[in-house]
Design an enzyme around this catalytic site. Structure first.
Site, PDB file in Angstrom:
ATOM      1  N   CYS A 103      42.817  24.130  57.989  1.00 22.40           N
ATOM      2  CA  CYS A 103      42.559  25.467  58.586  1.00 22.40           C
ATOM      3  C   CYS A 103      42.509  25.350  60.253  1.00 22.40           C
ATOM      4  CB  CYS A 103      41.192  25.999  58.311  1.00 22.40           C
ATOM      5  SG  CYS A 103      40.366  27.259  59.123  1.00 22.40           S
ATOM      6  N   CYS A 127      48.314  29.396  61.174  1.00 20.78           N
ATOM      7  CA  CYS A 127      47.325  29.593  60.183  1.00 20.78           C
ATOM      8  C   CYS A 127      47.704  29.562  58.592  1.00 20.78           C
ATOM      9  CB  CYS A 127      46.824  31.051  60.143  1.00 20.78           C
ATOM     10  SG  CYS A 127      45.618  31.632  59.009  1.00 20.78           S
TER      11      CYS A 127
HETATM   12  N1  DGL Z   1      43.653  29.573  57.044  1.00 19.81           N
HETATM   13  C1  DGL Z   1      42.846  29.587  58.286  1.00 19.81           C
HETATM   14  C2  DGL Z   1      43.656  29.188  59.276  1.00 19.81           C
HETATM   15  O1  DGL Z   1      44.452  28.283  59.219  1.00 19.81           O
HETATM   16  C3  DGL Z   1      42.009  30.823  58.792  1.00 19.81           C
HETATM   17  C4  DGL Z   1      41.932  32.035  58.229  1.00 19.81           C
HETATM   18  C5  DGL Z   1      40.743  33.019  58.176  1.00 19.81           C
HETATM   19  O2  DGL Z   1      39.549  32.425  57.694  1.00 19.81           O
HETATM   20  O3  DGL Z   1      40.848  33.740  59.491  1.00 19.81           O
HETATM   21  O4  DGL Z   1      43.735  29.250  60.489  1.00 19.81           O
END
Ligand code: DGL
Length: 261
Positions: A75, A188
């Protein structure tokens, strides 16, 4: 018999599966625990203090429970903040996921690159430092998408998502002046869930840079020669909301290369 190594993969939701599938392909012999902090999703809407206060103790509890050999924070919104805190508090090796600005700027021919991330990721000092240090003369545009992670989750679950909703989120990535954007960083982990549609809806073709294969290589390097001699267990998928596991047919594509290995 030597136990197979355990890899913990963590994200705010289902986006980390795009990293998970690459790690599984690199190390099909490992045991996997995938944790989605869906009770706190989306991270992109939380303050920096809230994310640090949430993720650091949660990862500590997960390490105590699952005793991973490596923990992957799949993430960007969390990794661009919490990695120093995690490394200061826990001894297990960590791999973070941060915007792939360096390779994107190295490969851009037009020298015009966009970074598509959550509103949190594009605001981070960490991200801005990557641009200062590795921008390599490129003009880099930061694009904070408010809803694209949630759109990716909805699409993965088979819900209908309109093209217009996606176009509204990605349109600011495409700059067309003296030079035209030719590279977009997927900053993301949810966004590669939509890659087919991103390619189709882009106003012109660009290179979409996904760091997942590099993260998988780094994870495999950290595990090194630690191979188990027995079969690995079926991956476990946990949701902090306590909701039941995903239906098999949704997860299967992310595990395909393990089955083939
Ligand atoms: N999947 C996450 C990232 O890589 C974040 C998405 C979220 O929870 O806003 O930033």
């Amino acid at each position: 018999m030597t136990a197979s190594p355990t890899i913990l993969v963590f994200d705010s939701g289902l986006g980390g599966l795009t990293v998970f599938r690459e790690i599984v392909a690199a190390r099909p012999d490992a045991n996997y625990v995938y944790v989605a902090d869906d009770a706190f999703f989306p991270y992109g809407h939380h303050t920096e203090e809230e994310i640090v206060g949430r993720v650091v103790p949660l990862i500590g509890a997960l390490i105590a429970e699952h005793e991973p050999d490596v923990t992957v924070i799949a993430c960007n919104t969390a990794s661009t903040l919490v990695m120093p805190h995690l490394r200061a508090n826990y001894t297990v090796p960590f791999v973070g996921t941060v915007p792939a600005i360096k390779p994107a700027c190295a490969s851009s021919r037009s020298k015009r690159v966009s970074v598509l991330g959550t509103k949190g990721t594009v605001k981070r000092e960490y991200t801005r430092a990557l641009i200062r240090d590795f921008g390599q003369g490129c003009e880099v545009t930061l694009v904070g998408a408010a809803n694209l992670a949630a759109i990716g989750e909805a699409a993965l679950r088979g819900e209908s998502v309109s093209d217009d909703a996606i176009v509204a989120e990605i349109a600011p990535c495409f700059l067309n002046g003296e030079a035209r954007t030719d590279t977009v960083v997927l900053a993301c982990t949810h966004y590669p869930l939509l890659l087919d549609r991103l390619i189709r809806l882009a106003p012109w073709p660009v290179d979409w840079i996904d760091p997942a294969p590099a993260i998988a290589r780094r994870t495999a390097d950290l595990l090194g020669a630690h191979h188990g001699s027995g079969p690995a267990a079926a991956p476990r998928m946990l949701f902090t909301s306590g909701r039941p596991a995903m239906p098999e047919q949704i997860l299967a594509p992310f595990l395909a290369r393990r089955a083939a290995a």
